[in-house]
Motif scaffolding. Structure first.
Motif, mmCIF file in Angstrom:
data_model
loop_
_atom_site.group_PDB
_atom_site.id
_atom_site.type_symbol
_atom_site.label_atom_id
_atom_site.label_comp_id
_atom_site.label_asym_id
_atom_site.label_seq_id
_atom_site.Cartn_x
_atom_site.Cartn_y
_atom_site.Cartn_z
ATOM 1 N N ASP A 152 0.874 -1.163 0.000
ATOM 2 C CA ASP A 152 0.000 0.000 0.000
ATOM 3 C C ASP A 152 0.917 1.220 0.000
ATOM 4 O OD1 ASP A 152 0.838 0.517 2.659
ATOM 5 O OD2 ASP A 152 -1.009 -0.254 3.518
ATOM 6 N N TYR A 153 0.342 2.395 -0.237
ATOM 7 C CA TYR A 153 1.225 3.543 -0.421
ATOM 8 C C TYR A 153 1.994 3.919 0.842
ATOM 9 C CZ TYR A 153 3.444 7.360 -2.600
ATOM 10 O OH TYR A 153 4.420 8.168 -3.109
ATOM 11 N N ASN A 154 1.438 3.686 2.026
ATOM 12 C CA ASN A 154 2.171 3.975 3.267
ATOM 13 C C ASN A 154 3.416 3.099 3.392
ATOM 14 O OD1 ASN A 154 0.423 6.004 4.120
ATOM 15 N ND2 ASN A 154 -0.957 4.536 5.071
ATOM 16 N N SER A 155 3.333 1.852 2.962
ATOM 17 C CA SER A 155 4.481 0.940 3.026
ATOM 18 C C SER A 155 5.551 1.285 1.994
ATOM 19 C CB SER A 155 4.029 -0.504 2.816
ATOM 20 O OG SER A 155 3.137 -0.884 3.826
ATOM 21 N N VAL A 156 5.139 1.908 0.910
ATOM 22 C CA VAL A 156 6.066 2.254 -0.172
ATOM 23 C C VAL A 156 7.133 3.248 0.291
ATOM 24 C CG1 VAL A 156 6.168 3.534 -2.364
ATOM 25 C CG2 VAL A 156 4.567 1.684 -2.080
ATOM 26 N N SER A 157 6.775 4.107 1.224
ATOM 27 C CA SER A 157 7.704 5.171 1.637
ATOM 28 C C SER A 157 9.017 4.643 2.201
ATOM 29 C CB SER A 157 7.035 6.106 2.643
ATOM 30 O OG SER A 157 6.732 5.405 3.830
ATOM 31 N N THR A 158 9.024 3.424 2.706
ATOM 32 C CA THR A 158 10.251 2.835 3.255
ATOM 33 C C THR A 158 10.694 1.602 2.481
ATOM 34 O OG1 THR A 158 8.955 1.524 4.828
ATOM 35 C CG2 THR A 158 9.761 3.676 5.589
ATOM 36 N N ALA A 159 10.158 1.417 1.300
ATOM 37 C CA ALA A 159 10.410 0.172 0.577
ATOM 38 C C ALA A 159 11.736 0.140 -0.185
ATOM 39 C CB ALA A 159 9.257 -0.116 -0.383
ATOM 40 N N CYS A 160 12.059 1.176 -0.935
ATOM 41 C CA CYS A 160 13.268 1.145 -1.777
ATOM 42 C C CYS A 160 14.533 1.265 -0.926
ATOM 43 C CB CYS A 160 13.222 2.263 -2.814
ATOM 44 S SG CYS A 160 11.955 2.014 -4.081
ATOM 45 N N PRO A 161 15.571 0.533 -1.296
ATOM 46 C CA PRO A 161 16.826 0.592 -0.539
ATOM 47 C C PRO A 161 17.584 1.902 -0.778
ATOM 48 C CG PRO A 161 17.058 -0.890 -2.402
ATOM 49 C CD PRO A 161 15.627 -0.443 -2.382
ATOM 50 N N THR A 162 18.569 2.162 0.049
ATOM 51 C CA THR A 162 19.424 3.339 -0.087
ATOM 52 C C THR A 162 20.032 3.381 -1.485
ATOM 53 O OG1 THR A 162 19.928 3.264 2.269
ATOM 54 C CG2 THR A 162 21.441 4.516 0.869
ATOM 55 N N GLY A 163 20.007 4.558 -2.092
ATOM 56 C CA GLY A 163 20.534 4.736 -3.445
ATOM 57 C C GLY A 163 19.490 4.528 -4.524
ATOM 58 N N TRP A 164 18.284 4.153 -4.131
ATOM 59 C CA TRP A 164 17.173 3.892 -5.048
ATOM 60 C C TRP A 164 15.954 4.642 -4.537
ATOM 61 C CZ3 TRP A 164 17.720 0.576 -9.278
ATOM 62 C CH2 TRP A 164 18.949 -0.086 -9.339
ATOM 63 N N HIS A 165 14.974 4.868 -5.418
ATOM 64 C CA HIS A 165 13.737 5.503 -4.975
ATOM 65 C C HIS A 165 12.567 5.035 -5.824
ATOM 66 C CE1 HIS A 165 14.911 8.286 -8.236
ATOM 67 N NE2 HIS A 165 13.624 8.482 -8.380
ATOM 68 N N LEU A 166 11.376 5.281 -5.296
ATOM 69 C CA LEU A 166 10.155 5.000 -6.035
ATOM 70 C C LEU A 166 10.032 6.054 -7.134
ATOM 71 C CD1 LEU A 166 7.626 3.154 -5.960
ATOM 72 C CD2 LEU A 166 6.496 4.985 -4.698
ATOM 73 N N PRO A 167 9.826 5.639 -8.379
ATOM 74 C CA PRO A 167 9.777 6.607 -9.474
ATOM 75 C C PRO A 167 8.526 7.482 -9.424
ATOM 76 C CG PRO A 167 9.293 4.406 -10.276
ATOM 77 C CD PRO A 167 9.669 4.259 -8.843
ATOM 78 N N ASN A 168 8.676 8.696 -9.928
ATOM 79 C CA ASN A 168 7.513 9.570 -10.079
ATOM 80 C C ASN A 168 6.929 9.368 -11.474
ATOM 81 O OD1 ASN A 168 8.966 11.254 -11.920
ATOM 82 N ND2 ASN A 168 9.808 12.414 -10.210
ATOM 83 N N ASP A 169 5.855 10.056 -11.757
ATOM 84 C CA ASP A 169 5.153 9.910 -13.036
ATOM 85 C C ASP A 169 6.042 10.318 -14.213
ATOM 86 O OD1 ASP A 169 2.584 9.144 -14.195
ATOM 87 O OD2 ASP A 169 2.376 11.253 -14.752
ATOM 88 N N VAL A 170 6.865 11.342 -14.035
ATOM 89 C CA VAL A 170 7.762 11.795 -15.106
ATOM 90 C C VAL A 170 8.802 10.711 -15.419
ATOM 91 C CG1 VAL A 170 9.514 13.506 -15.730
ATOM 92 C CG2 VAL A 170 7.389 14.233 -14.628
ATOM 93 N N GLU A 171 9.312 10.053 -14.392
ATOM 94 C CA GLU A 171 10.298 8.980 -14.627
ATOM 95 C C GLU A 171 9.657 7.791 -15.336
ATOM 96 O OE1 GLU A 171 13.506 9.611 -11.066
ATOM 97 O OE2 GLU A 171 11.456 9.064 -10.485
ATOM 98 N N TRP A 172 8.414 7.460 -14.988
ATOM 99 C CA TRP A 172 7.709 6.412 -15.730
ATOM 100 C C TRP A 172 7.499 6.840 -17.185
ATOM 101 C CZ3 TRP A 172 7.121 1.497 -14.803
ATOM 102 C CH2 TRP A 172 7.137 1.023 -13.492
ATOM 103 N N CYS A 173 7.188 8.098 -17.392
ATOM 104 C CA CYS A 173 6.998 8.615 -18.743
ATOM 105 C C CYS A 173 8.301 8.511 -19.538
ATOM 106 C CB CYS A 173 6.503 10.058 -18.693
ATOM 107 S SG CYS A 173 6.244 10.760 -20.332
ATOM 108 N N THR A 174 9.405 8.879 -18.927
ATOM 109 C CA THR A 174 10.703 8.780 -19.594
ATOM 110 C C THR A 174 10.976 7.341 -20.024
ATOM 111 O OG1 THR A 174 11.571 10.661 -18.362
ATOM 112 C CG2 THR A 174 13.194 9.148 -19.307
ATOM 113 N N LEU A 175 10.703 6.404 -19.126
ATOM 114 C CA LEU A 175 10.901 4.981 -19.433
ATOM 115 C C LEU A 175 10.013 4.543 -20.592
ATOM 116 C CD1 LEU A 175 11.865 2.038 -18.727
ATOM 117 C CD2 LEU A 175 9.843 1.942 -17.236
ATOM 118 N N THR A 176 8.723 4.782 -20.460
ATOM 119 C CA THR A 176 7.791 4.226 -21.447
ATOM 120 C C THR A 176 7.924 4.868 -22.823
ATOM 121 O OG1 THR A 176 5.998 5.677 -20.676
ATOM 122 C CG2 THR A 176 6.153 3.486 -19.674
#
Length: 176
Positions: A50-74
Motif C-alpha cells: 500500500d502507499y504507506n508501506s512504499v515510503s520505506t520500501a526502496c533501498p538506499t541509493g534507489w527511490h520510487l519513481p515519479n510519473d515523469v520517470e515512468w513517462c521517460t521509461l515508457t
C-alpha cells in the motif's frame, strides 16, 4: 545489487538514461504482503505494497519513481505512449516490457518480447488479477490517489491510471 537490509539480490537493467530494478521489490516493510498470503508469490512476483508501506520500501541509493520517470521509461521504449493520457496508450510498450510466455502471465500474452529487459510479471494488485496485469506505483499525486502504470496479459500497450493509497501494487525502484 545486494539489498543489505535482507540480503536479497536484485538484477538491474539500463533503459535509456535510467537504471531500473529488473524485478519487483520483495522487501518486507509495513503492511506489504505476498499475493494470497503465499510466500511463493513473493518469490515470483515480489511483494504488494500500500502507499504507506512504499515510503520505506526502496533501498538506499534507489527511490520510487515519479510519473515523469515512468513517462521517460515508457516513451523511450515506445514513443507513441501519451504520458498525459489516462488509460491505455502507445503501440507496444507493454509487449516490450513483459516477460515472454505464460509462466508469469495468463495466455495468450501474445507478442510479449521483453526487448527492453524490464521483465515485468503479472503480479496483480490488491489481491486480484494475478497473472493478468502488473500495476506499479509512482509518487505523483492525483485526485486523492497516485498515478500508477499498468501492463496486461492481453494487450500490447501500457496504461496510466490512478489508484487510492490503500490499494496494494508492485514496486519497481529506480536508481538515484
Amino acid at each position: 545489487f545486494l539489498d543489505a537490509r535482507d540480503n536479497k539480490v536484485y538484477n538491474t537493467v539500463q533503459i535509456g538514461s535510467q537504471c531500473w530494478m529488473k524485478e519487483n521489490l520483495n522487501y518486507a516493510t509495513g503492511t506489504s504482503a505476498c499475493y494470497g498470503g503465499n510466500p511463493a508469490n513473493c518469490d515470483n512476483y515480489g511483494r504488494l505494497y500500500d502507499y504507506n508501506s512504499v515510503s520505506t520500501a526502496c533501498p538506499t541509493g534507489w527511490h520510487l519513481p515519479n510519473d515523469v520517470e515512468w513517462c521517460t521509461l515508457t516513451t523511450f521504449i515506445d514513443p507513441t505512449v501519451n504520458c498525459a493520457a489516462t488509460g491505455i496508450s502507445g503501440t507496444d510498450a507493454g509487449n516490450k516490457m513483459k516477460e515472454t510466455g505464460t509462466t508469469f502471465w495468463l495466455p495468450p500474452n501474445n507478442g510479449a518480447t521483453n526487448s527492453s529487459g524490464f521483465s515485468a510479471r503479472g503480479g496483480g494488485s490488491s489481491f486480484s488479477a494475478l497473472m493478468s496485469r502488473a500495476c506499479f506505483w509512482s509518487t505523483t499525486d492525483y485526485s486523492g490517489g497516485k498515478w500508477s502504470w499498468e501492463l496486461f496479459y492481453n494487450d500490447a500497450r501500457i496504461a496510466r491510471n490512478v489508484y487510492g493509497t490503500s490499494n496494494q501494487l508492485s514496486v519497481r525502484c529506480i536508481k538515484i
